[in-house]
Design a protein around this motif. Structure first.
Motif, PDB file in Angstrom:
ATOM      1  N   MET A   1      38.342  35.157  43.074  1.00 39.82           N
ATOM      2  CA  MET A   1      37.540  35.115  41.843  1.00 39.82           C
ATOM      3  C   MET A   1      37.419  33.673  41.368  1.00 39.82           C
ATOM      4  SD  MET A   1      36.049  37.580  40.085  1.00 39.82           S
ATOM      5  CE  MET A   1      37.100  38.975  40.469  1.00 39.82           C
ATOM      6  N   ASP A   2      36.225  33.266  40.950  1.00 34.28           N
ATOM      7  CA  ASP A   2      36.032  31.894  40.519  1.00 34.28           C
ATOM      8  C   ASP A   2      36.459  31.719  39.074  1.00 34.28           C
ATOM      9  OD1 ASP A   2      33.493  32.315  38.775  1.00 34.28           O
ATOM     10  OD2 ASP A   2      32.998  33.267  40.658  1.00 34.28           O
ATOM     11  N   GLU A   3      36.292  30.497  38.566  1.00 36.98           N
ATOM     12  CA  GLU A   3      36.830  30.135  37.254  1.00 36.98           C
ATOM     13  C   GLU A   3      36.383  31.073  36.150  1.00 36.98           C
ATOM     14  OE1 GLU A   3      36.569  26.403  34.071  1.00 36.98           O
ATOM     15  OE2 GLU A   3      35.576  26.274  36.031  1.00 36.98           O
ATOM     16  N   SER A 157      47.038  45.493  44.215  1.00 33.18           N
ATOM     17  CA  SER A 157      46.776  44.302  43.402  1.00 33.18           C
ATOM     18  C   SER A 157      47.285  44.401  41.976  1.00 33.18           C
ATOM     19  CB  SER A 157      45.270  44.013  43.385  1.00 33.18           C
ATOM     20  OG  SER A 157      44.760  43.914  44.694  1.00 33.18           O
ATOM     21  N   GLY A 158      47.716  45.578  41.549  1.00 37.48           N
ATOM     22  CA  GLY A 158      48.179  45.735  40.177  1.00 37.48           C
ATOM     23  C   GLY A 158      47.066  45.721  39.154  1.00 37.48           C
ATOM     24  N   THR A 159      45.844  45.955  39.587  1.00 36.01           N
ATOM     25  CA  THR A 159      44.690  45.957  38.688  1.00 36.01           C
ATOM     26  C   THR A 159      44.549  47.312  38.013  1.00 36.01           C
ATOM     27  OG1 THR A 159      43.334  46.519  40.605  1.00 36.01           O
ATOM     28  CG2 THR A 159      43.398  44.195  39.943  1.00 36.01           C
ATOM     29  N   PRO A 160      43.785  47.383  36.923  1.00 35.53           N
ATOM     30  CA  PRO A 160      43.587  48.679  36.276  1.00 35.53           C
ATOM     31  C   PRO A 160      42.900  49.674  37.207  1.00 35.53           C
ATOM     32  CG  PRO A 160      42.889  46.880  34.842  1.00 35.53           C
ATOM     33  CD  PRO A 160      43.147  46.277  36.179  1.00 35.53           C
ATOM     34  N   TYR A 161      43.185  50.947  36.985  1.00 43.85           N
ATOM     35  CA  TYR A 161      42.520  52.009  37.738  1.00 43.85           C
ATOM     36  C   TYR A 161      41.014  51.905  37.496  1.00 43.85           C
ATOM     37  CZ  TYR A 161      41.485  56.736  39.448  1.00 43.85           C
ATOM     38  OH  TYR A 161      40.991  57.815  40.140  1.00 43.85           O
ATOM     39  N   GLY A 162      40.254  51.909  38.578  1.00 43.10           N
ATOM     40  CA  GLY A 162      38.802  51.758  38.488  1.00 43.10           C
ATOM     41  C   GLY A 162      38.308  50.475  39.123  1.00 43.10           C
ATOM     42  N   VAL A 163      39.199  49.509  39.326  1.00 40.01           N
ATOM     43  CA  VAL A 163      38.840  48.270  40.024  1.00 40.01           C
ATOM     44  C   VAL A 163      38.922  48.514  41.529  1.00 40.01           C
ATOM     45  CG1 VAL A 163      39.436  45.844  40.402  1.00 40.01           C
ATOM     46  CG2 VAL A 163      39.670  46.845  38.118  1.00 40.01           C
ATOM     47  N   PHE A 164      37.982  47.938  42.265  1.00 40.72           N
ATOM     48  CA  PHE A 164      37.979  48.083  43.717  1.00 40.72           C
ATOM     49  C   PHE A 164      37.205  46.926  44.332  1.00 40.72           C
ATOM     50  CE2 PHE A 164      34.183  50.052  42.115  1.00 40.72           C
ATOM     51  CZ  PHE A 164      33.198  49.768  43.048  1.00 40.72           C
ATOM     52  N   ALA A 165      37.317  46.791  45.641  1.00 42.48           N
ATOM     53  CA  ALA A 165      36.562  45.781  46.385  1.00 42.48           C
ATOM     54  C   ALA A 165      35.575  46.492  47.298  1.00 42.48           C
ATOM     55  CB  ALA A 165      37.493  44.897  47.201  1.00 42.48           C
ATOM     56  N   THR A 166      34.330  46.013  47.307  1.00 39.81           N
ATOM     57  CA  THR A 166      33.348  46.568  48.234  1.00 39.81           C
ATOM     58  C   THR A 166      33.673  46.104  49.655  1.00 39.81           C
ATOM     59  OG1 THR A 166      31.825  44.699  48.013  1.00 39.81           O
ATOM     60  CG2 THR A 166      31.582  46.512  46.433  1.00 39.81           C
ATOM     61  N   ASP A 167      33.079  46.774  50.635  1.00 43.87           N
ATOM     62  CA  ASP A 167      33.345  46.425  52.031  1.00 43.87           C
ATOM     63  C   ASP A 167      32.891  45.009  52.368  1.00 43.87           C
ATOM     64  OD1 ASP A 167      34.370  48.953  52.414  1.00 43.87           O
ATOM     65  OD2 ASP A 167      32.501  49.776  53.210  1.00 43.87           O
ATOM     66  N   ASP A 168      31.937  44.477  51.602  1.00 43.68           N
ATOM     67  CA  ASP A 168      31.441  43.127  51.894  1.00 43.68           C
ATOM     68  C   ASP A 168      31.980  42.068  50.932  1.00 43.68           C
ATOM     69  OD1 ASP A 168      29.985  43.866  49.686  1.00 43.68           O
ATOM     70  OD2 ASP A 168      28.030  43.781  50.671  1.00 43.68           O
ATOM     71  N   GLY A 169      32.991  42.430  50.123  1.00 43.14           N
ATOM     72  CA  GLY A 169      33.736  41.396  49.426  1.00 43.14           C
ATOM     73  C   GLY A 169      33.522  41.212  47.944  1.00 43.14           C
ATOM     74  N   ALA A 170      32.780  42.078  47.286  1.00 41.42           N
ATOM     75  CA  ALA A 170      32.616  41.967  45.836  1.00 41.42           C
ATOM     76  C   ALA A 170      33.735  42.714  45.123  1.00 41.42           C
ATOM     77  CB  ALA A 170      31.273  42.531  45.391  1.00 41.42           C
ATOM     78  N   ALA A 171      34.247  42.148  44.050  1.00 37.78           N
ATOM     79  CA  ALA A 171      35.206  42.835  43.187  1.00 37.78           C
ATOM     80  C   ALA A 171      34.431  43.531  42.077  1.00 37.78           C
ATOM     81  CB  ALA A 171      36.201  41.846  42.602  1.00 37.78           C
ATOM     82  N   CYS A 172      34.637  44.830  41.928  1.00 36.21           N
ATOM     83  CA  CYS A 172      33.877  45.628  40.965  1.00 36.21           C
ATOM     84  C   CYS A 172      34.826  46.493  40.137  1.00 36.21           C
ATOM     85  CB  CYS A 172      32.875  46.528  41.684  1.00 36.21           C
ATOM     86  SG  CYS A 172      31.621  45.628  42.630  1.00 36.21           S
TER      87      CYS A 172
END
Length: 215
Positions: A1-3, A157-172
């Motif tokens: 993730m960027d700044e 990752s310890g992120t909230p439930y509902g966070v995921f990574a797409t197969d091509d690399g986006a964090a959503c």
């Protein structure tokens, strides 16, 4: 993730090739003057901007942190006004500059709580009192594939439930309804609807739209 949590590297790469699909419910905007000042925040390549222009709106502009998406928009619709966001979520507009702001599939691309809160705070700053905020986004999905992705990402990752990574690399992030409404605590929700939509990677999702008025 960027700044700034904007994932510009993703959106300037594979993300710049995506097709965005959330529909505009024009009935919600039917009573607006055609010269209403409209901002599409996270406009991508200007799909929604173009649609609003074709429906007669004359003062539509868009901002996005991705130079590649903005360049795509400028090439396809040179008649529309696009700007790259240099330090998102900050906008280079004075307070109360707009009558309507759109956030179409934007919050889902900002997984962090603080970053989403800062984004909404900036929207409130540039939206006039009584102005409209039109949000289109994706709530938590209840299918097995989505549940597995949420649980795996939270465990890893310890992120909230509902966070995921797409197969091509986006964090959503997909949101609880209560979470979306909490973000809009400074607004009165006027309309709400659910619908099915294809994601940018071609998966069917249940989506939600909210039309809210700034107090």
């Amino acid at each position: 993730m960027d700044e700034h949590g904007t994932q510009v590297a993703y959106w300037d790469g594979v993300g710049a090739t995506k097709t965005f699909t959330h529909p505009v419910n024009h009935a919600w905007l039917a009573e607006l003057n055609r010269d209403a000042r409209i901002l599409d925040y996270g406009c991508g390549y200007g799909r929604v901007m173009a649609e609003l222009s074709e429906h007669g709106f004359t003062d539509v502009r868009g901002v996005d942190p991705s130079p590649a998406l903005i360049d795509r928009g400028r090439r396809s619709r040179p008649d529309l006004r696009f700007d790259v966001m240099e330090r998102p979520p900050a906008l280079a507009y004075e307070a109360a500059s707009f009558d309507v702001i759109l956030l179409f599939a934007v919050l889902t691309c900002v997984p962090e709580d603080d970053a989403r809160r800062a984004l909404i705070d900036e929207v409130v700053r540039v939206l006039r009192p009584g102005g409209l905020l039109y949000v289109s986004d994706v709530p938590l999905q209840d299918d097995e594939r989505s549940r597995d992705r949420y649980e795996a990402h939270a465990a890893r990752s310890g992120t909230p439930y509902g966070v995921f990574a797409t197969d091509d690399g986006a964090a959503c992030r997909h949101h609880e309804r209560s979470n979306l409404r909490a973000l809009l605590s400074g607004f009165d929700v006027l309309q709400e609807r659910e619908f099915d939509v294809a994601s940018m990677n071609g998966h069917q999702s249940r989506a939600v739209q909210l039309l809210a008025r700034r107090r």
